[in-house]
Design a protein around this motif. Sequence first.
Motif, PDB file in Angstrom:
ATOM      1  N   ALA A  10       0.857  -1.180   0.000  1.00 16.66           N
ATOM      2  CA  ALA A  10       0.000   0.000   0.000  1.00 16.66           C
ATOM      3  C   ALA A  10       0.898   1.236   0.000  1.00 16.66           C
ATOM      4  O   ALA A  10       0.657   2.199  -0.693  1.00 16.66           O
ATOM      5  CB  ALA A  10      -0.886   0.009   1.226  1.00 16.66           C
ATOM      6  N   ARG A 204       3.555  -6.198  14.009  1.00 15.02           N
ATOM      7  CA  ARG A 204       3.683  -4.789  13.612  1.00 15.02           C
ATOM      8  C   ARG A 204       3.053  -3.855  14.645  1.00 15.02           C
ATOM      9  O   ARG A 204       3.381  -2.686  14.726  1.00 15.02           O
ATOM     10  CB  ARG A 204       3.099  -4.522  12.221  1.00 15.02           C
ATOM     11  CG  ARG A 204       1.613  -4.663  12.093  1.00 15.02           C
ATOM     12  CD  ARG A 204       1.115  -4.230  10.721  1.00 15.02           C
ATOM     13  NE  ARG A 204       0.834  -2.810  10.625  1.00 15.02           N
ATOM     14  CZ  ARG A 204      -0.252  -2.216  11.109  1.00 15.02           C
ATOM     15  NH1 ARG A 204      -1.172  -2.906  11.752  1.00 15.02           N
ATOM     16  NH2 ARG A 204      -0.441  -0.930  10.949  1.00 15.02           N
ATOM     17  N   LYS A 214      -2.869   5.312  11.577  1.00  8.12           N
ATOM     18  CA  LYS A 214      -1.878   5.336  10.479  1.00  8.12           C
ATOM     19  C   LYS A 214      -0.699   6.195  10.925  1.00  8.12           C
ATOM     20  O   LYS A 214      -0.612   7.367  10.583  1.00  8.12           O
ATOM     21  CB  LYS A 214      -2.538   5.889   9.212  1.00  8.12           C
ATOM     22  CG  LYS A 214      -1.839   5.447   7.940  1.00  8.12           C
ATOM     23  CD  LYS A 214      -2.681   5.748   6.725  1.00  8.12           C
ATOM     24  CE  LYS A 214      -2.013   5.269   5.463  1.00  8.12           C
ATOM     25  NZ  LYS A 214      -2.071   3.801   5.305  1.00  8.12           N
ATOM     26  N   TYR A 219       5.144   1.734  11.061  1.00  5.12           N
ATOM     27  CA  TYR A 219       5.972   1.510   9.873  1.00  5.12           C
ATOM     28  C   TYR A 219       7.427   1.276  10.258  1.00  5.12           C
ATOM     29  O   TYR A 219       8.112   0.450   9.645  1.00  5.12           O
ATOM     30  CB  TYR A 219       5.828   2.688   8.903  1.00  5.12           C
ATOM     31  CG  TYR A 219       4.599   2.531   8.043  1.00  5.12           C
ATOM     32  CD1 TYR A 219       4.704   2.097   6.733  1.00  5.12           C
ATOM     33  CD2 TYR A 219       3.332   2.746   8.562  1.00  5.12           C
ATOM     34  CE1 TYR A 219       3.581   1.903   5.953  1.00  5.12           C
ATOM     35  CE2 TYR A 219       2.197   2.554   7.799  1.00  5.12           C
ATOM     36  CZ  TYR A 219       2.328   2.136   6.488  1.00  5.12           C
ATOM     37  OH  TYR A 219       1.205   1.931   5.725  1.00  5.12           O
ATOM     38  N   GLU A 250      -2.631  -8.416   8.620  1.00 10.02           N
ATOM     39  CA  GLU A 250      -2.260  -7.370   7.675  1.00 10.02           C
ATOM     40  C   GLU A 250      -1.213  -7.933   6.708  1.00 10.02           C
ATOM     41  O   GLU A 250      -0.439  -8.813   7.063  1.00 10.02           O
ATOM     42  CB  GLU A 250      -1.653  -6.201   8.457  1.00 10.02           C
ATOM     43  CG  GLU A 250      -1.695  -4.877   7.770  1.00 10.02           C
ATOM     44  CD  GLU A 250      -2.906  -4.035   8.161  1.00 10.02           C
ATOM     45  OE1 GLU A 250      -3.504  -3.451   7.275  1.00 10.02           O
ATOM     46  OE2 GLU A 250      -3.252  -3.972   9.354  1.00 10.02           O
ATOM     47  N   GLY A 252       1.912  -6.739   4.982  1.00 10.76           N
ATOM     48  CA  GLY A 252       2.831  -5.604   4.910  1.00 10.76           C
ATOM     49  C   GLY A 252       2.077  -4.365   5.334  1.00 10.76           C
ATOM     50  O   GLY A 252       1.563  -4.278   6.442  1.00 10.76           O
ATOM     51  N   ASN A 255      -4.168  -4.243   3.418  1.00  9.46           N
ATOM     52  CA  ASN A 255      -5.145  -5.091   4.097  1.00  9.46           C
ATOM     53  C   ASN A 255      -5.331  -6.414   3.367  1.00  9.46           C
ATOM     54  O   ASN A 255      -5.198  -6.499   2.153  1.00  9.46           O
ATOM     55  CB  ASN A 255      -6.502  -4.369   4.187  1.00  9.46           C
ATOM     56  CG  ASN A 255      -6.487  -3.197   5.143  1.00  9.46           C
ATOM     57  OD1 ASN A 255      -6.830  -2.080   4.775  1.00  9.46           O
ATOM     58  ND2 ASN A 255      -6.083  -3.433   6.382  1.00  9.46           N
ATOM     59  N   LEU A 274      -5.360  -1.927  10.369  1.00  9.24           N
ATOM     60  CA  LEU A 274      -5.573  -0.554   9.911  1.00  9.24           C
ATOM     61  C   LEU A 274      -6.855  -0.526   9.068  1.00  9.24           C
ATOM     62  O   LEU A 274      -6.968  -1.289   8.101  1.00  9.24           O
ATOM     63  CB  LEU A 274      -4.350  -0.122   9.080  1.00  9.24           C
ATOM     64  CG  LEU A 274      -4.149   1.346   8.708  1.00  9.24           C
ATOM     65  CD1 LEU A 274      -5.108   1.803   7.622  1.00  9.24           C
ATOM     66  CD2 LEU A 274      -4.237   2.269   9.903  1.00  9.24           C
ATOM     67  N   ILE A 277      -9.299   2.208   3.418  1.00  9.40           N
ATOM     68  CA  ILE A 277     -10.429   2.736   2.655  1.00  9.40           C
ATOM     69  C   ILE A 277     -10.640   1.901   1.394  1.00  9.40           C
ATOM     70  O   ILE A 277     -11.759   1.739   0.927  1.00  9.40           O
ATOM     71  CB  ILE A 277     -10.204   4.235   2.364  1.00  9.40           C
ATOM     72  CG1 ILE A 277     -10.217   4.989   3.703  1.00  9.40           C
ATOM     73  CG2 ILE A 277     -11.261   4.794   1.420  1.00  9.40           C
ATOM     74  CD1 ILE A 277      -9.483   6.297   3.702  1.00  9.40           C
ATOM     75  N   THR A 278      -9.578   1.316   0.872  1.00 10.16           N
ATOM     76  CA  THR A 278      -9.727   0.384  -0.246  1.00 10.16           C
ATOM     77  C   THR A 278     -10.484  -0.851   0.238  1.00 10.16           C
ATOM     78  O   THR A 278     -11.413  -1.331  -0.417  1.00 10.16           O
ATOM     79  CB  THR A 278      -8.344  -0.033  -0.787  1.00 10.16           C
ATOM     80  OG1 THR A 278      -7.545   1.132  -0.932  1.00 10.16           O
ATOM     81  CG2 THR A 278      -8.470  -0.749  -2.118  1.00 10.16           C
ATOM     82  N   CYS A 313      -4.934  -5.274  -0.349  1.00 12.30           N
ATOM     83  CA  CYS A 313      -5.500  -4.081  -0.968  1.00 12.30           C
ATOM     84  C   CYS A 313      -5.094  -2.816  -0.223  1.00 12.30           C
ATOM     85  O   CYS A 313      -4.904  -2.816   0.993  1.00 12.30           O
ATOM     86  CB  CYS A 313      -7.014  -4.188  -1.062  1.00 12.30           C
ATOM     87  SG  CYS A 313      -7.853  -4.343   0.526  1.00 12.30           S
TER      88      CYS A 313
HETATM   89  C1  LIG Z   1      -2.720   2.771   4.705  1.00 11.56           C
HETATM   90  C2  LIG Z   1      -2.689   1.358   5.111  1.00 11.56           C
HETATM   91  C3  LIG Z   1      -3.517   0.386   4.513  1.00 11.56           C
HETATM   92  C4  LIG Z   1      -4.411   0.667   3.338  1.00 11.56           C
HETATM   93  O1  LIG Z   1      -5.328   1.686   3.539  1.00 11.56           O
HETATM   94  P1  LIG Z   1      -6.023   2.404   2.313  1.00 11.56           P
HETATM   95  O2  LIG Z   1      -6.870   3.437   2.935  1.00 11.56           O
HETATM   96  O3  LIG Z   1      -6.783   1.391   1.572  1.00 11.56           O
HETATM   97  O4  LIG Z   1      -4.920   2.968   1.467  1.00 11.56           O
HETATM   98  C5  LIG Z   1      -3.480  -0.904   5.011  1.00 11.56           C
HETATM   99  N1  LIG Z   1      -2.658  -1.246   6.014  1.00 11.56           N
HETATM  100  C6  LIG Z   1      -1.830  -0.342   6.596  1.00 11.56           C
HETATM  101  C7  LIG Z   1      -0.948  -0.772   7.707  1.00 11.56           C
HETATM  102  C8  LIG Z   1      -1.821   0.987   6.163  1.00 11.56           C
HETATM  103  O5  LIG Z   1      -1.000   1.861   6.744  1.00 11.56           O
END
Ligand SMILES: *Cc1c(COP(=O)(O)O)cnc(C)c1O
Length: 369
Positions: A10, A204, A214, A219, A250, A252, A255, A274, A277-278, A313
């Motif tokens: 992502a 993580r 987020k 990270y 998760e 990486g 999702n 997390l 939104i996808t 995704c």
């Molecule tokens: C940002 C993120 C996602 C994906 O989120 P979207 O809103 O679909 O871009 C998934 N997992 C993690 C750990 C993220 O930081």
Amino acid sequence: MQGSATAHLAFPRTAGGISTSSSKLPNETNMGESTIDWSALGFSYLKTDYRYLSHWKDGQWDAGSLTEDNILHISEGSTALHYGQQCFEGLKAYRCKDGSINLFRPDQNALRMQRSCARLLMPQVPTEQFIEACRQVVKANERFVPPYGSGGALYMRPFVIGVGENIGVRTAPEFIFSVFCIPVGAYFKGGMTPHDFVISGYDRAAPNGTGAAKVGGNYAASLLPGADAKRDGFADCIYLDPASHSKIEEVGSANFFAITQDDEFVTPRSPSVLPGITRLSLMELARDRLGLKVSEGDVHIDQLDRFKEAGACGTAAVITPIGGIQYGDKLHVFHSREDVGPVTQRLYRELTGIQCGDVEAPAGWVVKV
Ligand SMILES: *Cc1c(COP(=O)(O)O)cnc(C)c1O
């Protein structure tokens, strides 16, 4: 593999495999749109023309403005530097056939950033200010928005950081909210291809930690496991739930979702996942447009036979089909390892069609710039 592996995340941790594209885009010069090779774009930093900056001081955000300067000048005591007091977002602006530009569900990114800020004791950016900042940045950098049909988009990176003079472990006296953007290429130039992932022994996020926010700290924790996975030839690692290490959480920084043998869309439910939104959008499309049963629940690592398709995704990669999952010394292979599964393909077409305006969007999903 290194370059393409990063493309499945992502939010790829390293620059994509298109180092030549940045040399084709001299930042300092005033090059015209014609000099950008859209087909060569990957996911790399590029200094675009303008970014939005707003400062929080004495209890409020200032009006905010665009600047050409891409260097932040902050106190050495900034909490963002020492205590990880920062969060970020990622969303894309898409060029439509008629030349107009779509933002995809920016209100959802605004809401999520407000929740991240609340978790880290940072002031929230109002939804209107967030969307207005994104709009201004897209408009001011319109020449970097990839053309319709190129598969590329303008990737927006909003973030909030704690700054100001401080040393104690407490919330910062001042904050910066900024949005910058980079043009990014299509993830799969020749169409989606399934990749293998490996279950990590690391976590993580903690069970009641910051997994749902987020934030950069999550990270930082994921850099080593991600590098290990890529060293071993996998696209990335998959994290299990941190409490029992028996359920997928998760992939990486994306999702996880899967399609059961009887066509149910399943994605993990956990307080440390997390809320992508996808992922949310795919759940809604699977239910409302594909007529599938949709559930958030446990995805036990020893019950993968339930699924015929699986994928990761997120905004940047959209959907990365998962061909196989290595767990210990066993590689579980999905039916769709050689060819992307039909449900994954339909979801991909529906989502990307909505994003670039070719498919009618559910109410409120698309905001014109
Ligand atoms: C940002 C993120 C996602 C994906 O989120 P979207 O809103 O679909 O871009 C998934 N997992 C993690 C750990 C993220 O930081």
